[in-house]
Each structure stands twice: as structure tokens, then as C-alpha cells.
Write an enzyme that holds these catalytic residues in place. Structure first.
Site, mmCIF file in Angstrom:
data_model
loop_
_atom_site.group_PDB
_atom_site.id
_atom_site.type_symbol
_atom_site.label_atom_id
_atom_site.label_comp_id
_atom_site.label_asym_id
_atom_site.label_seq_id
_atom_site.Cartn_x
_atom_site.Cartn_y
_atom_site.Cartn_z
ATOM 1 N N GLY A 158 -8.405 30.109 18.676
ATOM 2 C CA GLY A 158 -7.436 30.856 19.004
ATOM 3 C C GLY A 158 -5.611 30.322 18.358
ATOM 4 O O GLY A 158 -5.660 29.443 18.009
ATOM 5 N N ILE A 160 -3.563 28.611 19.553
ATOM 6 C CA ILE A 160 -3.996 26.557 19.301
ATOM 7 C C ILE A 160 -4.596 26.205 18.747
ATOM 8 O O ILE A 160 -3.847 25.228 18.448
ATOM 9 C CB ILE A 160 -4.032 25.967 21.402
ATOM 10 C CG1 ILE A 160 -3.026 26.872 22.091
ATOM 11 C CG2 ILE A 160 -4.402 24.441 21.172
ATOM 12 C CD1 ILE A 160 -2.978 27.134 23.569
ATOM 13 N N THR A 239 -7.710 19.988 25.912
ATOM 14 C CA THR A 239 -6.471 20.103 26.947
ATOM 15 C C THR A 239 -6.725 21.306 26.698
ATOM 16 O O THR A 239 -5.944 22.450 26.657
ATOM 17 C CB THR A 239 -5.675 19.762 25.500
ATOM 18 O OG1 THR A 239 -6.159 20.745 24.500
ATOM 19 C CG2 THR A 239 -4.819 18.394 24.437
ATOM 20 N N SER A 240 -7.652 21.574 26.970
ATOM 21 C CA SER A 240 -8.322 23.007 27.662
ATOM 22 C C SER A 240 -8.164 23.342 28.555
ATOM 23 O O SER A 240 -7.632 23.489 29.594
ATOM 24 C CB SER A 240 -9.405 23.572 26.925
ATOM 25 O OG SER A 240 -10.683 23.048 26.779
ATOM 26 N N ARG A 241 -10.033 23.326 29.747
ATOM 27 C CA ARG A 241 -10.005 22.866 30.821
ATOM 28 C C ARG A 241 -10.857 22.106 31.685
ATOM 29 O O ARG A 241 -11.779 21.988 30.611
ATOM 30 C CB ARG A 241 -10.347 24.307 31.479
ATOM 31 C CG ARG A 241 -8.869 25.899 31.249
ATOM 32 C CD ARG A 241 -8.247 25.319 32.503
ATOM 33 N NE ARG A 241 -7.603 26.680 33.074
ATOM 34 C CZ ARG A 241 -6.010 26.565 32.389
ATOM 35 N NH1 ARG A 241 -5.670 25.052 31.260
ATOM 36 N NH2 ARG A 241 -5.113 26.800 32.445
ATOM 37 N N GLU A 270 -10.251 18.720 38.139
ATOM 38 C CA GLU A 270 -8.371 18.292 38.633
ATOM 39 C C GLU A 270 -7.994 18.580 40.351
ATOM 40 O O GLU A 270 -8.809 19.508 41.053
ATOM 41 C CB GLU A 270 -7.815 19.166 37.757
ATOM 42 C CG GLU A 270 -6.683 19.196 37.361
ATOM 43 C CD GLU A 270 -6.492 19.535 36.479
ATOM 44 O OE1 GLU A 270 -7.175 19.519 35.065
ATOM 45 O OE2 GLU A 270 -4.890 20.320 36.403
ATOM 46 N N HIS A 288 -1.965 16.952 32.944
ATOM 47 C CA HIS A 288 -2.356 18.332 32.519
ATOM 48 C C HIS A 288 -0.871 18.956 31.907
ATOM 49 O O HIS A 288 -0.083 19.468 32.632
ATOM 50 C CB HIS A 288 -3.057 18.953 33.913
ATOM 51 C CG HIS A 288 -2.928 20.322 33.563
ATOM 52 N ND1 HIS A 288 -4.342 21.028 34.015
ATOM 53 C CD2 HIS A 288 -2.583 21.577 32.446
ATOM 54 C CE1 HIS A 288 -4.194 22.165 33.277
ATOM 55 N NE2 HIS A 288 -3.698 22.812 31.851
ATOM 56 N N ALA A 290 0.458 18.708 29.052
ATOM 57 C CA ALA A 290 0.480 19.515 27.429
ATOM 58 C C ALA A 290 1.623 20.653 27.219
ATOM 59 O O ALA A 290 2.147 20.448 25.903
ATOM 60 C CB ALA A 290 -0.902 20.240 26.904
HETATM 61 C C1 DGY Z 1 -1.856 27.301 30.724
HETATM 62 O O1 DGY Z 1 -0.839 27.471 30.646
HETATM 63 O O2 DGY Z 1 -3.175 27.127 31.102
HETATM 64 C C2 DGY Z 1 -1.712 25.877 30.939
HETATM 65 O O3 DGY Z 1 -2.908 24.530 31.441
HETATM 66 C C3 DGY Z 1 -0.791 25.390 31.846
HETATM 67 O O4 DGY Z 1 0.092 25.372 31.572
#
Ligand code: DGY
Length: 323
Positions: A158, A160, A239-241, A270, A288, A290
Site C-alpha cells: 500500500g 507505506i 512496522t505494521s502490527r 504490546e 511504536h 514509526a
Molecule cells: C497507525 O497510525 O496505525 C500507527 O500504528 C500509529 O500512528
């Protein structure tokens, strides 16, 4: 506008001002840290709120909506919305929005920073220096990994994922391969990248970076089997979930040199860390952050407020996550 909303934690003034301009009143949760569900329920029982601005740490489910059945709109202060029970909000006809787009560049930059830090061993070097271990120049010390001509494998392209691909391709000369449900022609044209099966991407890439939402099908997308299929020299970036990665399997893989290293900004449990993760030198951990830029936070607040206003004015949010 005779409407009131509950905001679970403080958001930037940029968003609050928009609400004030429209005469929407609000109460804000006092806690600096994520409130528990019990605390949110207690707060919501105090007034018949018309809407809520929620954070990714707030579980928006049946208990929350039973506590305040007047809620008609939830504006989530994040891109991800895995904290929202979608079937519950659908059943109750509640609109839900997120804050897409505005933090993509920040998250992509953070992802690239993590890749750079891993391959140049910056955090290891920093710890080494602080511990007073440096005794003079040593050609064998903390040997890093070249990036040029290596292959980045993106799972999810997507906004990112696409930005990460472009930064790494144009900035550092990496080849790009990706897996996604849909073909990304723009990315392919811009970076000469190729769409492959996830299994092929895992097998062929030198660095795997995850950019998928957390949904049922992406839970533990990276598990013991996928880690075992990666190159021994490969790095994994998330850096996703957090729950996209089976962290117990990751700790095993890192400990047993099944892969070379990992960098995580998000965690399966988390804010808790999976046992053993903080003891490994080949992993970089950030909390978290990013998307943590003031510009992004301000825009997230504005977008959340605009969605609340739109829901009250038109019955619809602008950035609906429900299709
Ligand atoms: C989001 O926006 O989903 C990030 O993980 C936190 O800003």
C-alpha cells in the site's frame, strides 16, 4: 452543534480547535497511558456521548457500546483500526474512520532507518561504546551488510510499502520484490519490481519488511515455517502490527541463527515484550514510534475531528473503514 464526544486521551489542539469551532463539546480521558477497557466504560457511562475519538490501544467492542449506546461515530486516531470490533459497529450502524495517508512517509522513513541501523550495526556499536569496550580500531569489529544490489521483499505494498520500496530502490540501489493481493503497477513501473508469491518473496529476499493491516488472514503471517524459509542472512522488519509476527517463533529463529536479525516497532503483546526478545543483540526494538512526528500527530487530530464533524453533519465519515 449540540453534540458531545468522548476522547479517550489527549489529542493535539489542531483537532480540538476544529471541534470547538463547530460547537461540539468534548471530555478527554486524563490518563497519559492507554486506559483500560474498564476505565473507558466508566467514563462513557457518565454522559450520553454522540461519538468517540479513540486510540489504537482502545478496544472498541460490545462492552464499550453497551456502556454508551448513544455513540454513532468512532474516529480512530490511527491508520490501523484492528482495535475496533467491525462486526459489532456494523450491527449497531456506527460509522468508523481512520487517518489514512498522512503518516506513510514517516513510517516508511522509520522502516528504512531500522534497516540501516540493522545492516550498519549502529545500535550494537552504540552499546559497545557506552560500555567502554572500544580498545582501538579493529578491522573485524561489527562487520555490517552491504545494501546495494540486495533484494528487499515487501509483504504488502500500500502507501507505506510503496514508499519504502522507492526509498530503498532509488536511495540505496536495492532490487524490489513484493507480495500483495493486488498488483501494484505504479510500483512496478517506478522500481522495476516484481510481484511474487509470499513464499517466493520470503525465500528470495535479503530483507523482508511487513506492511499489511492486522486482520484474521495476517495474524502470524510470519510464523516458524516462514522464518525457516528465509535466508540465514536475512533481516525481518515489522512496522505494521505486532501480531502479524509470531514473536515466540521469531525469538527462536534469532537465537538459533535461522535468520540474521530483526527490527521491530510493534509487538505481539504490546506494550509487553515476548520473553527473550530484549536479550538478543541481533534485534532492534523501538516503542511504536514509526509515525511519531508532530506534523503527523497534528494531521491525525485534524482528520479525526473532521470525520466526527462530517458524521454529525452528513451522517457519514470521510475516511470510512467499513465497506
Ligand atoms: C497507525 O497510525 O496505525 C500507527 O500504528 C500509529 O500512528
Amino acid at each position: 452543534m449540540d453534540k458531545k464526544i468522548y476522547i479517550t486521551r489527549k489529542i493535539p489542539e489542531a483537532g480540538l480547535n476544529l471541534l470547538r469551532e463547530k460547537g461540539i463539546s468534548f471530555d478527554i480521558g486524563k490518563s497519559k497511558f492507554p486506559p483500560t477497557k474498564k476505565e473507558i466504560v466508566k467514563a462513557l457511562k457518565k454522559k450520553p456521548y454522540d461519538g468517540i475519538i479513540s486510540f489504537l490501544t482502545d478496544p472498541l467492542d460490545k462492552d464499550i457500546f453497551n456502556a454508551c449506546p448513544t455513540i454513532k461515530v468512532c474516529a480512530n486516531f490511527s491508520v490501523g483500526y484492528n482495535n475496533v470490533d467491525i462486526s459489532e459497529v456494523k450491527a449497531r450502524n456506527i460509522c468508523v474512520s481512520n487517518t489514512p495517508g498522512i503518516s506513510s512517509t514517516a513510517v516508511a522513513e522509520h522502516t528504512v532507518a531500522l534497516i540501516m541501523a540493522l545492516t550498519t550495526r549502529i545500535t550494537e556499536g552504540d552499546r559497545f561504546m557506552r560500555k567502554g569496550k572500544y580498545k582501538g580500531w579493529d578491522p573485524d569489529l561489527l562487520i555490517g551488510t552491504d545494501l546495494k544490489n540486495k533484494t528487499i521483499g515487501l509483504i504488502g505494498v500500500g502507501q507505506i510499502g510503496t514508499e519504502v520500496a522507492k526509498m530503498l530502490h532509488y536511495g540505496f540501489g536495492l532490487n524490489v520484490i513484493y507480495s500483495d493481493l493486488v498488483q501494484n503497477f505504479e510500483l512496478e513501473k517506478a522500481t522495476n519490481s516484481i510481484k511474487k508469491e509470499k513464499s517466493e518473496v520470503l525465500k528470495e529476499a535479503d530483507i523482508i519488511s511487513l506492511h499489511v493491516p492486522l486482520i484474521n488472514s495476517t495474524h502470524h503471517l510470519i510464523d516458524k515455517k516462514s522464518l525457516a524459509s528465509m535466508k540465514k542472512t536475512a533481516f525481518l522488519i515489522n512496522t505494521s502490527r505486532g501480531p502479524v509476527v509470531d514473536e515466540k517463533a521469531l525469538v527462536f529463529a534469532l537465537k538459533n541463527k535461522i535468520i540474521c536479525g530483526a527490527a521491530l516497532d510493534v509487538y505481539e503483546f504490546e506494550p509487553k515484550l515476548t520473553l527473550g526478545l530484549n536479550r538478543l543483540s541481533n534485534v532492534i526494538l523501538t516503542p511504536h514510534i514509526a509515525s511519531a512526528r508532530q506534523s503527523a500527530r497534528d494531521m491525525m487530530a485534524e482528520i479525526a475531528a473532521k470525520n466526527i464533524i462530517s458524521a454529525f453533519e452528513t451522517g457519514k465519515v470521510i475516511n470510512s473503514v467499513i465497506n
